[in-house]
Write a protein that holds these residues in place. Sequence first.
Motif, PDB file in Angstrom:
ATOM      1  N   ASN A  97     -27.127 -39.736   2.804  1.00  0.00           N
ATOM      2  CA  ASN A  97     -28.087 -39.844   3.876  1.00  0.00           C
ATOM      3  C   ASN A  97     -28.631 -38.910   4.467  1.00  0.00           C
ATOM      4  N   LEU A  98     -29.214 -39.182   5.574  1.00  0.00           N
ATOM      5  CA  LEU A  98     -30.001 -38.217   6.648  1.00  0.00           C
ATOM      6  C   LEU A  98     -28.215 -37.572   7.518  1.00  0.00           C
ATOM      7  N   GLN A  99     -27.649 -37.772   7.644  1.00  0.00           N
ATOM      8  CA  GLN A  99     -26.453 -37.457   8.294  1.00  0.00           C
ATOM      9  C   GLN A  99     -25.494 -36.376   7.825  1.00  0.00           C
ATOM     10  N   ALA A 100     -25.309 -36.679   6.297  1.00  0.00           N
ATOM     11  CA  ALA A 100     -25.201 -35.499   6.058  1.00  0.00           C
ATOM     12  C   ALA A 100     -25.669 -34.816   5.796  1.00  0.00           C
ATOM     13  N   ILE A 101     -26.930 -34.317   6.227  1.00  0.00           N
ATOM     14  CA  ILE A 101     -27.462 -32.832   6.197  1.00  0.00           C
ATOM     15  C   ILE A 101     -27.283 -32.930   7.845  1.00  0.00           C
ATOM     16  N   ARG A 102     -27.628 -33.557   9.066  1.00  0.00           N
ATOM     17  CA  ARG A 102     -26.973 -33.176  10.262  1.00  0.00           C
ATOM     18  C   ARG A 102     -25.764 -32.474  10.114  1.00  0.00           C
ATOM     19  N   THR A 103     -24.793 -33.221   9.867  1.00  0.00           N
ATOM     20  CA  THR A 103     -23.684 -32.931   9.580  1.00  0.00           C
ATOM     21  C   THR A 103     -23.749 -31.104   9.610  1.00  0.00           C
ATOM     22  N   ALA A 104     -24.199 -31.171   8.090  1.00  0.00           N
ATOM     23  CA  ALA A 104     -24.241 -29.906   7.617  1.00  0.00           C
ATOM     24  C   ALA A 104     -24.926 -28.666   8.347  1.00  0.00           C
TER      25      ALA A 104
END
Lengths: 141, 115
Positions: free
Chosen positions: B54-61
């Motif tokens: 989800n988007l939060q995986a990219i944001r976290t990265a």
Amino acid sequence: MSNAITLNYHIEGSDFINAGNASSQIKKVLQQLNVDPKTIKRIVVALYEAEVNVVAHAYKGDISAEITTEDITITLDDEGPGIVDIDMAMTEGYSTASPKVREMGFGAGMGLPNIKRNVDELNIQSEVKVGTKVVMKVKLS
Amino acid sequence: MKITEIINILGCKVISGFDFIEDATIDAAFSSDLMSDVLTLDSSRVLLITGLCNLQAIRTAEMADIKCILFVRDKKPTEEMIALAVENDMVILQSSLSLFRVSGMLYQAGVQPVY
């Protein structure tokens, strides 16, 4: 302090699509100001966890970041359920997050401990059924 | 290890980051679906292996300065996720294998764990 930069952002509760937008914008500003990358990472990790907390738990909130040559002070002020027991909330593994928040990859009770680990000063004030105010400061030099 | 070697070992697909994939390298890998755990990493040049698509995986990265993410079990990143990854110069890989299997294969090939 002269030459202070102030940035303001609004957050809506449960808006997981935009969760992290403010952290991303502030990261870009800090990069433009040539802040040390390790310091930037500490700031944005703490801020992102705090931003996700507002999205996950509160109805709405505001972020204000003041950057001077010495430090950055970030205030997250939300309207929401508040934190019943701040000491418990600071304990690793303690969480009141919903299944929706857990689906997003959060809600394991590591947010506040992660914030504390990355900032130089942290102040949390909360009133149940009113809201929570988190103020964090990180030295830049 | 070079990302191109990882692609060869796993036979995985490249979703984004075509422009810099030749030069991209990692020092270690971390497998997790828990983003708060990812945010505790001090290391740089980490490959994030996750089933959380989800988007939060990219944001976290983005926040953790991670430039390469491998999604397992054929989880397909959305257009918004890919756009955010492109904006942050990230390499996104996709494998049909499980988190455990991918981690085992890369460990056996010499990729270091973070801890």
